[in-house]
Design an enzyme around this catalytic site. Sequence first.
Site, PDB file in Angstrom:
ATOM      1  N   HIS A 308      30.522  36.397  45.059  1.00 13.53           N
ATOM      2  CA  HIS A 308      30.450  37.403  43.996  1.00 13.53           C
ATOM      3  C   HIS A 308      31.020  38.720  44.521  1.00 13.53           C
ATOM      4  O   HIS A 308      32.205  38.816  44.792  1.00 13.53           O
ATOM      5  CB  HIS A 308      29.004  37.542  43.522  1.00 13.53           C
ATOM      6  N   HIS A 354      39.262  32.977  38.812  1.00 12.29           N
ATOM      7  CA  HIS A 354      38.072  33.555  38.186  1.00 12.29           C
ATOM      8  C   HIS A 354      37.357  32.463  37.412  1.00 12.29           C
ATOM      9  O   HIS A 354      37.982  31.556  36.868  1.00 12.29           O
ATOM     10  CB  HIS A 354      38.463  34.710  37.246  1.00 12.29           C
ATOM     11  N   ASP A 409      39.228  41.945  42.452  1.00 12.20           N
ATOM     12  CA  ASP A 409      39.042  42.123  43.897  1.00 12.20           C
ATOM     13  C   ASP A 409      40.359  42.128  44.666  1.00 12.20           C
ATOM     14  O   ASP A 409      40.413  42.606  45.801  1.00 12.20           O
ATOM     15  CB  ASP A 409      38.144  41.014  44.454  1.00 12.20           C
TER      16      ASP A 409
END
Length: 474
Positions: A308, A354, A409
Amino acid sequence: MVFFRSVSAFTRLRSRVQGQQSSLSNSVRWIQMQSSTDLDLKSQLQELIPEQQDRLKKLKSEHGKVQLGNITVDMVIGGMRGMTGLLWETSLLDPEEGIRFRGLSIPECQKVLPTAQSGAEPLPEGLLWLLLTGKVPSKEQVEALSKDLANRAAVPDYVYNAIDALPSTAHPMTQFASGVMALQVQSEFQKAYENGIHKSKFWEPTYEDCLNLIARVPVVAAYVYRRMYKNGDSIPSDKSLDYGANFSHMLGFDDEKVKELMRLYITIHSDHEGGNVSAHTGHLVGSALSDPYLSFAAALNGLAGPLHGLANQEVLLWIKSVVEECGEDISKEQLKEYVWKTLNSGKVIPGYGHGVLRNTDPRYVCQREFALKHLPDDPLFQLVSKLYEVVPPVLTELGKVKNPWPNVDAHSGVLLNHYGLTEARYYTVLFGVSRSLGICSQLIWDRALGLALERPKSVTMDWLEAHCKKASSA
């Protein structure tokens, strides 16, 4: 499938995003029409809550038995992926378009939410107002909320003492979560519940806790950073600054571009509907009527997981490993070989793929736009751009990835690193500060709507096998 193989492809991507920004959707216009001149956020909620309670009551009474889909064995053993099972008002994630905050895409938020006087990025306070009310705030409303948060930001000494009891080498998320737990001593909800508050009023002390929590987490987070990396030389809060700028200031970064980056970072990381680990954890723990401090601390512990929030740390470390082994001027062909080497060793490419999205994450796109504007010649940014061209085709060729595109990210660490925030282990704390806006906003609505204790049904493999056998013979 089309991949971004050239500079012209990047240009087309930028044009598409700018096109989205140039025209407001109907949802934006509707929300603007609904905006009020009232500067008090809590009074706005007091007006909204009764109508939303009636709306939920009607939905339940008239459509409570309507089926939302079928549950498969894959869903049960695959982390409940794709299973509709949560009510989450503040945002909705579309697999193709990405996140929408109360109906607004990120480009739309950048267009309509108030900015700092000399800035171009949305103020996080404006997004918080939007998440809580579903309305685009005025500049005056954002200024009032910013002052309210600044006045709530005092952190008791015992919180710092609790953090100081840990080794300075403890992971930043361990120290951050411990500080949030120590803040719980001041919970208004816990006191009100112990004094017998009626359930119809649960949202009011929850509101106070959540606003206090949102105000204080940057102070705690900055203290952790200065303790770990700056010899414990903490920097006090500056009430004259907005939320993002003040956080940047307390970290030790007073450059206006860093303040702008922090505003953007907090805004785009604030919420991502309710099914991700941190959001779901906050909602789950809150459903037991645990106060917001307990709920958010639990959410932070979920956020700290490698699958995460810890991913943003791993992305920068992986990118730096590429540079160390191959140099900054690595060619696309060399980069492709390195990507395959990583995959063949049983590892993943951090920052790609994702659980829900099936296109490039719009949070990645807006960070790329920021980099193109402010740091186009940064070597690590240029490497990230090459990865954008190289990685998706490789992952598609691999054939095991539903989404080969970069997520949020894949970019954030490079931006932070450019401006001197180079401590990758700390990055998840920034994510946690941001996520306080979304989780706390939903916690207020959880209590306002009287949402129930979460209690799904679990089954054993024996049960699944028996059920499948029965289904196949029917």
